[in-house]
Design an enzyme around this catalytic site. Structure first.
Site, PDB file in Angstrom:
ATOM      1  N   HIS A 126      18.722 -12.301  13.631  1.00  0.00           N
ATOM      2  CA  HIS A 126      19.907 -12.404  12.782  1.00  0.00           C
ATOM      3  C   HIS A 126      19.862 -11.371  11.665  1.00  0.00           C
ATOM      4  O   HIS A 126      20.877 -10.711  11.370  1.00  0.00           O
ATOM      5  CB  HIS A 126      19.997 -13.812  12.198  1.00  0.00           C
ATOM      6  CG  HIS A 126      21.128 -13.990  11.240  1.00  0.00           C
ATOM      7  ND1 HIS A 126      22.442 -13.916  11.630  1.00  0.00           N
ATOM      8  CD2 HIS A 126      21.139 -14.245   9.895  1.00  0.00           C
ATOM      9  CE1 HIS A 126      23.235 -14.117  10.575  1.00  0.00           C
ATOM     10  NE2 HIS A 126      22.454 -14.310   9.520  1.00  0.00           N
ATOM     11  N   GLU A 192      27.480 -20.810  10.504  1.00  0.00           N
ATOM     12  CA  GLU A 192      26.104 -20.387  10.729  1.00  0.00           C
ATOM     13  C   GLU A 192      25.309 -21.581  11.221  1.00  0.00           C
ATOM     14  O   GLU A 192      25.221 -22.608  10.523  1.00  0.00           O
ATOM     15  CB  GLU A 192      25.467 -19.826   9.450  1.00  0.00           C
ATOM     16  CG  GLU A 192      26.049 -18.480   9.030  1.00  0.00           C
ATOM     17  CD  GLU A 192      25.257 -17.812   7.915  1.00  0.00           C
ATOM     18  OE1 GLU A 192      25.369 -16.586   7.791  1.00  0.00           O
ATOM     19  OE2 GLU A 192      24.527 -18.512   7.196  1.00  0.00           O
ATOM     20  N   GLU A 194      22.123 -23.503  11.721  1.00  0.00           N
ATOM     21  CA  GLU A 194      20.824 -23.491  11.053  1.00  0.00           C
ATOM     22  C   GLU A 194      20.104 -24.823  11.243  1.00  0.00           C
ATOM     23  O   GLU A 194      20.684 -25.815  11.687  1.00  0.00           O
ATOM     24  CB  GLU A 194      21.000 -23.217   9.551  1.00  0.00           C
ATOM     25  CG  GLU A 194      21.776 -21.943   9.245  1.00  0.00           C
ATOM     26  CD  GLU A 194      21.712 -21.557   7.778  1.00  0.00           C
ATOM     27  OE1 GLU A 194      20.871 -22.134   7.040  1.00  0.00           O
ATOM     28  OE2 GLU A 194      22.493 -20.683   7.373  1.00  0.00           O
ATOM     29  N   ASP A 226      26.023 -23.609   7.599  1.00  0.00           N
ATOM     30  CA  ASP A 226      26.240 -22.961   6.305  1.00  0.00           C
ATOM     31  C   ASP A 226      27.487 -22.083   6.413  1.00  0.00           C
ATOM     32  O   ASP A 226      27.412 -20.889   6.674  1.00  0.00           O
ATOM     33  CB  ASP A 226      25.009 -22.130   5.928  1.00  0.00           C
ATOM     34  CG  ASP A 226      25.082 -21.623   4.509  1.00  0.00           C
ATOM     35  OD1 ASP A 226      25.595 -22.341   3.639  1.00  0.00           O
ATOM     36  OD2 ASP A 226      24.622 -20.496   4.256  1.00  0.00           O
ATOM     37  N   ARG A 230      32.921 -14.131   5.152  1.00  0.00           N
ATOM     38  CA  ARG A 230      32.261 -12.832   5.298  1.00  0.00           C
ATOM     39  C   ARG A 230      32.901 -11.736   4.449  1.00  0.00           C
ATOM     40  O   ARG A 230      32.195 -10.813   4.010  1.00  0.00           O
ATOM     41  CB  ARG A 230      32.264 -12.417   6.773  1.00  0.00           C
ATOM     42  CG  ARG A 230      31.508 -13.351   7.695  1.00  0.00           C
ATOM     43  CD  ARG A 230      30.055 -13.482   7.331  1.00  0.00           C
ATOM     44  NE  ARG A 230      29.320 -14.262   8.317  1.00  0.00           N
ATOM     45  CZ  ARG A 230      28.082 -14.699   8.161  1.00  0.00           C
ATOM     46  NH1 ARG A 230      27.429 -14.435   7.038  1.00  0.00           N
ATOM     47  NH2 ARG A 230      27.488 -15.398   9.104  1.00  0.00           N
ATOM     48  N   GLN A 233      31.678 -12.328   1.003  1.00  0.00           N
ATOM     49  CA  GLN A 233      30.249 -12.010   0.996  1.00  0.00           C
ATOM     50  C   GLN A 233      30.015 -10.505   0.928  1.00  0.00           C
ATOM     51  O   GLN A 233      29.160 -10.022   0.165  1.00  0.00           O
ATOM     52  CB  GLN A 233      29.578 -12.583   2.244  1.00  0.00           C
ATOM     53  CG  GLN A 233      28.090 -12.313   2.340  1.00  0.00           C
ATOM     54  CD  GLN A 233      27.470 -12.866   3.630  1.00  0.00           C
ATOM     55  OE1 GLN A 233      28.178 -13.423   4.466  1.00  0.00           O
ATOM     56  NE2 GLN A 233      26.173 -12.709   3.773  1.00  0.00           N
ATOM     57  N   LYS A 246      29.398 -18.544   0.027  1.00  0.00           N
ATOM     58  CA  LYS A 246      28.653 -19.570   0.752  1.00  0.00           C
ATOM     59  C   LYS A 246      28.557 -20.898   0.011  1.00  0.00           C
ATOM     60  O   LYS A 246      28.051 -21.871   0.566  1.00  0.00           O
ATOM     61  CB  LYS A 246      27.235 -19.075   1.072  1.00  0.00           C
ATOM     62  CG  LYS A 246      27.192 -17.998   2.157  1.00  0.00           C
ATOM     63  CD  LYS A 246      25.783 -17.489   2.339  1.00  0.00           C
ATOM     64  CE  LYS A 246      25.682 -16.537   3.515  1.00  0.00           C
ATOM     65  NZ  LYS A 246      25.703 -17.243   4.807  1.00  0.00           N
ATOM     66  N   THR A 250      28.494 -26.636   2.638  1.00  0.00           N
ATOM     67  CA  THR A 250      27.450 -26.586   3.665  1.00  0.00           C
ATOM     68  C   THR A 250      27.399 -27.965   4.299  1.00  0.00           C
ATOM     69  O   THR A 250      27.272 -28.968   3.592  1.00  0.00           O
ATOM     70  CB  THR A 250      26.088 -26.223   3.063  1.00  0.00           C
ATOM     71  OG1 THR A 250      26.162 -24.931   2.455  1.00  0.00           O
ATOM     72  CG2 THR A 250      25.011 -26.216   4.127  1.00  0.00           C
ATOM     73  N   GLU A 351      27.958 -12.079  14.317  1.00  0.00           N
ATOM     74  CA  GLU A 351      27.169 -11.471  15.381  1.00  0.00           C
ATOM     75  C   GLU A 351      27.931 -11.467  16.707  1.00  0.00           C
ATOM     76  O   GLU A 351      27.986 -10.455  17.410  1.00  0.00           O
ATOM     77  CB  GLU A 351      25.854 -12.227  15.547  1.00  0.00           C
ATOM     78  CG  GLU A 351      24.906 -12.105  14.359  1.00  0.00           C
ATOM     79  CD  GLU A 351      23.656 -12.943  14.544  1.00  0.00           C
ATOM     80  OE1 GLU A 351      22.664 -12.407  15.075  1.00  0.00           O
ATOM     81  OE2 GLU A 351      23.669 -14.134  14.174  1.00  0.00           O
TER      82      GLU A 351
END
Length: 403
Positions: A126, A192, A194, A226, A230, A233, A246, A250, A351
């Site tokens: 990642h 995300e 996690e 999370d 983008r 960010q 972010k 969450t 991704e």
């Protein structure tokens, strides 16, 4: 031979007796309290413990796992043994069975009160993929990445239980072709996938943990989404890292899987080059063989494997406390996005779509660059427990609402 419960557990259930994950639930308008999952039931722990005059009964009567987690590893072991005995020995059936509540009749709540929330960046795959996207023309990994587990502090108050609506956040970001930033709803909302480690045993100020101390402090494991904006960010992350991109939400799963239940899934830590500094090395360090699954609107889009993570939970805690920072009961230590060497294991849309430039093709002809209003993301996971059985983590789910 695997232990077998007298409680009927359907084949393939995520909650066999080898799991026994904890939750906070309410039933029929009653106050929230601690329970444990077995098959398709939630076992009401407070009245069970009280009926046997157990000295730990009071820790299950409240709306949080924190009082139980604070008792420490010896108590966690003892209660797990007590539960396993009562759910596998038929002689306890008359006592336990009236306290089993069908899972579809309970409401699940936030399982613990989050003290602090730290999010790591532990996947080399990642970190490399994101480095190529946000620092084009530079080395994907920063010079320090293979020397220390990188992390940032986020907002404990923004952590919420699965099912909490995901309100599309607004913020400041750059629009291509414009010199000045704008303020408005994010156009690049992402998930995300996690894994989160829930701290039970606290530390004292200045106490530094070794890698091998992790099992004494990690009570259990949850799934984490999370959510990330983008575009916000990309504009804010230099020089200090993520902030508003972010901290809006969450999500975590409602089930806390005891670390003891994951013993069969513990694997040797990954090879690391260069060798970490001595404080990041241990003789009993471990990785975890967890298989994650990410669904977008019911369609599986990725299957990340936690076994590929570069930095281990023990190394995360050792680095976190190396400066003297304390752990508190209820701390949430997240792994960062779980990702792998190819698109079948990439754990976020940044991704999977190369930052939106190669939209993801979905069933029925739909495509996604980033999340749209009404989209629902569900993350689940399994771990092996021996004899061909697996345990599950339940799900962490969120649906995107308009700004």
């Amino acid at each position: 031979m695997a232990a077998k419960s007298w409680v009927p557990v359907p084949d393939g259930s995520p909650f066999p007796v080898q799991n026994l994950p904890y939750c906070v639930f309410s039933y029929a308008g009653e106050d929230p309290r601690v329970g444990v999952a077995i098959g398709s039931y939630v076992l009401d722990l407070a009245p069970l413990a009280a009926s046997e005059w157990a000295d730990f009964a009071s820790v299950f009567a409240g709306p949080s796992l924190n009082p139980f987690m604070a008792l420490g590893r010896r108590a966690w072991h003892a209660v797990r043994h007590w539960l396993t005995e009562r759910l596998t020995d038929e002689s306890h059936r008359d006592l336990v069975e009236p306290l089993l509540i069908p899972m579809d009749q309970v409401r699940l709540h936030m399982p613990f009160t989050v003290a602090d929330f730290v999010d790591f960046f532990a996947s080399e795959h990642h970190a490399t993929n994101m480095g190529r996207l946000i620092r084009p023309g530079e080395q994907p990994l920063t010079p320090n990445w293979r020397h220390l587990p990188i992390a940032y502090h986020s907002r404990a108050g923004s952590v919420a239980v699965s099912g909490t609506p995901v309100r599309r956040p607004s913020g400041q970001y750059r629009v291509p072709g414009r010199a000045e930033p704008v303020f408005g709803p994010t156009e690049r909302l992402d998930f995300e996938a996690e894994v989160g480690f829930v701290i039970g045993t606290p530390t004292t100020p200045g106490q530094r943990l070794s890698v091998d101390d992790a099992r004494d402090h990690i009570f259990g494991v949850v799934l984490v989404n999370d959510w990330s904006a983008r575009d916000i960010q990309a504009w804010e992350y230099r020089p200090l890292g993520p902030f508003n991109s972010k901290s809006f939400l969450t999500s975590i799963s409602p089930w806390v899987i005891p670390l003891d239940a994951l013993e069969p899934a513990m694997i040797p830590p990954p090879a690391q080059d260069p060798e970490p500094l001595p404080y990041l090395r241990g003789s009993h360090d471990f990785g975890l063989d967890l298989s994650l699954r990410v669904e977008l609107n019911g369609e599986v889009i990725s299957r990340p494997r936690y076994a590929r993570m570069y930095w281990t939970p023990g190394q995360m805690l050792a680095h976190l406390t190396s400066c003297g920072a304390t752990l508190r009961t209820g701390d949430l230590v997240a792994s960062g996005t779980v990702s792998g060497p190819d698109a079948t294991e990439w754990g976020c849309l940044a991704e999977l779509t190369v930052d939106g430039t190669e939209p993801l093709k979905l069933a029925g002809g739909a495509t996604r660059s980033y999340l749209e209003d009404g989209d629902q993301v569900t993350i689940s996971a399994t771990a092996p427990v021996g004899d061909g059985l697996t345990l599950g983590f339940g799900e962490v789910t969120g649906r995107v609402d308009p700004a």
